[in-house]
Design a protein around this motif. Structure first.
Motif, mmCIF file in Angstrom:
data_model
loop_
_atom_site.group_PDB
_atom_site.id
_atom_site.type_symbol
_atom_site.label_atom_id
_atom_site.label_comp_id
_atom_site.label_asym_id
_atom_site.label_seq_id
_atom_site.Cartn_x
_atom_site.Cartn_y
_atom_site.Cartn_z
ATOM 1 N N HIS A 1 1.007 -1.307 -0.011
ATOM 2 C CA HIS A 1 -0.056 -0.014 0.023
ATOM 3 C C HIS A 1 0.789 1.173 -0.052
ATOM 4 N N TRP A 2 2.002 1.104 0.681
ATOM 5 C CA TRP A 2 2.686 2.508 1.030
ATOM 6 C C TRP A 2 3.563 2.808 -0.070
ATOM 7 N N ILE A 3 4.112 1.805 -0.733
ATOM 8 C CA ILE A 3 4.807 1.922 -1.877
ATOM 9 C C ILE A 3 3.888 2.693 -3.046
ATOM 10 N N THR A 4 2.467 2.134 -3.332
ATOM 11 C CA THR A 4 1.635 2.616 -4.318
ATOM 12 C C THR A 4 1.445 3.764 -3.918
ATOM 13 N N ALA A 5 1.095 4.264 -2.601
ATOM 14 C CA ALA A 5 0.633 5.571 -2.388
ATOM 15 C C ALA A 5 1.848 6.683 -2.477
ATOM 16 N N THR A 6 3.093 6.273 -2.085
ATOM 17 C CA THR A 6 4.289 7.040 -2.294
ATOM 18 C C THR A 6 4.452 7.351 -3.935
ATOM 19 N N SER A 7 4.155 6.382 -4.499
ATOM 20 C CA SER A 7 4.507 6.386 -6.223
ATOM 21 C C SER A 7 3.459 7.385 -6.535
ATOM 22 N N LEU A 8 2.284 7.191 -6.117
ATOM 23 C CA LEU A 8 0.899 8.196 -6.642
ATOM 24 C C LEU A 8 1.378 9.702 -6.251
ATOM 25 N N VAL A 9 1.776 9.936 -5.162
ATOM 26 C CA VAL A 9 2.036 11.368 -4.640
ATOM 27 C C VAL A 9 3.402 11.806 -5.555
ATOM 28 N N LEU A 10 4.285 11.026 -5.675
ATOM 29 C CA LEU A 10 5.447 11.470 -6.378
ATOM 30 C C LEU A 10 4.906 11.721 -7.854
ATOM 31 N N LEU A 11 4.263 10.975 -8.530
ATOM 32 C CA LEU A 11 3.564 11.314 -9.768
ATOM 33 C C LEU A 11 2.794 12.392 -9.761
ATOM 34 N N ALA A 12 1.986 12.669 -8.942
ATOM 35 C CA ALA A 12 1.132 13.813 -9.006
ATOM 36 C C ALA A 12 2.068 14.967 -8.922
ATOM 37 N N ILE A 13 3.042 15.090 -8.009
ATOM 38 C CA ILE A 13 3.939 16.208 -7.938
ATOM 39 C C ILE A 13 4.842 16.512 -9.017
ATOM 40 N N SER A 14 5.213 15.384 -9.569
ATOM 41 C CA SER A 14 5.982 15.509 -10.918
ATOM 42 C C SER A 14 5.097 16.053 -12.335
ATOM 43 N N GLY A 15 4.043 15.161 -11.995
ATOM 44 C CA GLY A 15 3.313 15.702 -13.194
ATOM 45 C C GLY A 15 2.515 16.851 -13.252
ATOM 46 N N LEU A 16 2.168 17.318 -12.165
ATOM 47 C CA LEU A 16 1.840 18.842 -11.886
ATOM 48 C C LEU A 16 2.795 19.776 -12.397
ATOM 49 N N SER A 17 3.945 19.457 -12.260
ATOM 50 C CA SER A 17 5.203 20.245 -12.473
ATOM 51 C C SER A 17 5.351 20.582 -14.072
ATOM 52 N N MET A 18 4.667 19.340 -14.899
ATOM 53 C CA MET A 18 4.902 19.757 -16.271
ATOM 54 C C MET A 18 3.385 20.275 -16.766
ATOM 55 N N PHE A 19 2.427 20.289 -16.039
ATOM 56 C CA PHE A 19 1.283 20.540 -16.472
ATOM 57 C C PHE A 19 1.051 21.765 -16.787
ATOM 58 N N HIS A 20 1.779 22.914 -15.969
ATOM 59 C CA HIS A 20 1.347 24.248 -16.268
ATOM 60 C C HIS A 20 2.788 24.972 -15.734
ATOM 61 N N PRO A 21 3.013 26.166 -16.749
ATOM 62 C CA PRO A 21 4.404 26.640 -16.266
ATOM 63 C C PRO A 21 4.403 27.201 -14.904
ATOM 64 N N SER A 22 3.121 27.448 -14.416
ATOM 65 C CA SER A 22 3.175 28.125 -12.939
ATOM 66 C C SER A 22 3.502 27.019 -11.851
ATOM 67 N N LEU A 23 3.338 25.923 -12.269
ATOM 68 C CA LEU A 23 3.665 24.876 -11.266
ATOM 69 C C LEU A 23 5.157 24.349 -11.654
ATOM 70 N N PHE A 24 5.803 24.655 -12.547
ATOM 71 C CA PHE A 24 7.193 24.047 -12.936
ATOM 72 C C PHE A 24 8.129 24.075 -11.547
ATOM 73 N N PHE A 25 8.200 24.974 -10.858
ATOM 74 C CA PHE A 25 9.054 24.852 -9.662
ATOM 75 C C PHE A 25 8.868 23.731 -8.670
ATOM 76 N N LEU A 26 8.091 22.967 -9.090
ATOM 77 C CA LEU A 26 8.046 21.728 -8.369
ATOM 78 C C LEU A 26 8.729 20.775 -8.720
ATOM 79 N N SER A 27 9.379 21.076 -9.981
ATOM 80 C CA SER A 27 10.101 20.029 -10.801
ATOM 81 C C SER A 27 11.724 20.105 -10.051
#
Length: 234
Positions: free
Chosen positions: A31-57
């Motif tokens: 469960h925690w491997i899956t949860a951690t992966s989902l959080v990391l994906l959300a953060i990294s994906g949002l950094s590519m989603f819009h220029p205003s969120l690029f700082f997350l990269s």
């Protein structure tokens, strides 16, 4: 009695208070491997989603690293959730009481438990999260492979990649929404997080929220003790 609702490792321990084993160490790690992966994906994906969120990269070392790591984390998420799916899909099958539980969602929100039907290991809300994430992760991995230029650009057209990117983005936003519901519910129902961190709940918690599962567990374990009963699910 339905054996699908009781998994190997589920057990009741007498005491003050009575405790009930709900998740094994393996299930919790999964469960925690899956949860951690989902959080990391959300953060990294949002950094590519819009220029205003690029700082997350910056959390991943910059743009190039995000583009490299994001799809590989997606692969980890897919196989991590696959492990959870294999473990728990039977317990998440829809049952008659789930429809009643859903129809009385106002009583759920108002904590009027006396008006709710007895449910198994998972209630209708938890089953919704399980199946929604199952579908969304399939959509995410499929569309993600199409837009993974490093390995698959030679097998797809630019038009297909654009459609896949749109579908991938929509599915990602929906997955984040489902995840927020999941986390909120886990915090709202006191004692739920302990089940996934320590593996057990109190007998009172199990009786209040998953009474049918507790009845099945006690009956099955009693049957095993007398040499009868069904074999629990893996």
């Amino acid at each position: 009695m339905a054996a699908y609702d009781v998994h190997r490792g589920d057990a009741v321990h007498p005491g003050k208070p009575v405790t009930v084993d709900r998740y094994t160490v393996g299930a919790r790690i999964n469960h925690w491997i899956t949860a951690t992966s989902l959080v990391l994906l959300a953060i990294s994906g949002l950094s590519m989603f819009h220029p205003s969120l690029f700082f997350l990269s910056g959390l991943f070392g910059g743009g190039p690293w995000v583009r490299f790591l994001h799809p590989w984390i997606g692969v980890v998420l897919f196989f991590g959730f696959l492990g959870l799916f294999i473990r728990f899909w039977k317990a998440n099958l829809w049952k008659r009481e789930d429809g009643t539980w859903l129809a009385r969602v106002r009583d759920v929100l108002a904590a009027h438990d006396e008006n709710l039907p007895e449910v198994g290991k998972y209630n209708a809300g938890q089953k919704f999260v399980f199946w929604a994430m199952s579908i969304l992760i399939i959509v995410l991995i499929t569309s993600g492979l199409v837009i993974w230029e490093q390995y698959f650009s030679a097998y797809t057209t630019l038009g297909q990649q654009r459609w896949a990117l749109l579908i991938h983005s929509i599915a990602a936003v929906m997955a984040i929404g489902v995840w927020i519901i999941h986390v909120y519910a886990a915090i709202w129902v006191r004692g739920t997080i302990r089940a996934m961190t320590r593996g057990w709940v109190t007998g009172g918690w199990a009786w209040r929220h998953h009474r049918k599962w507790l009845r099945e567990l006690v009956t099955m374990r009693s049957g095993e003790g007398s040499g009868s009963g069904s074999k629990p699910a893996e």
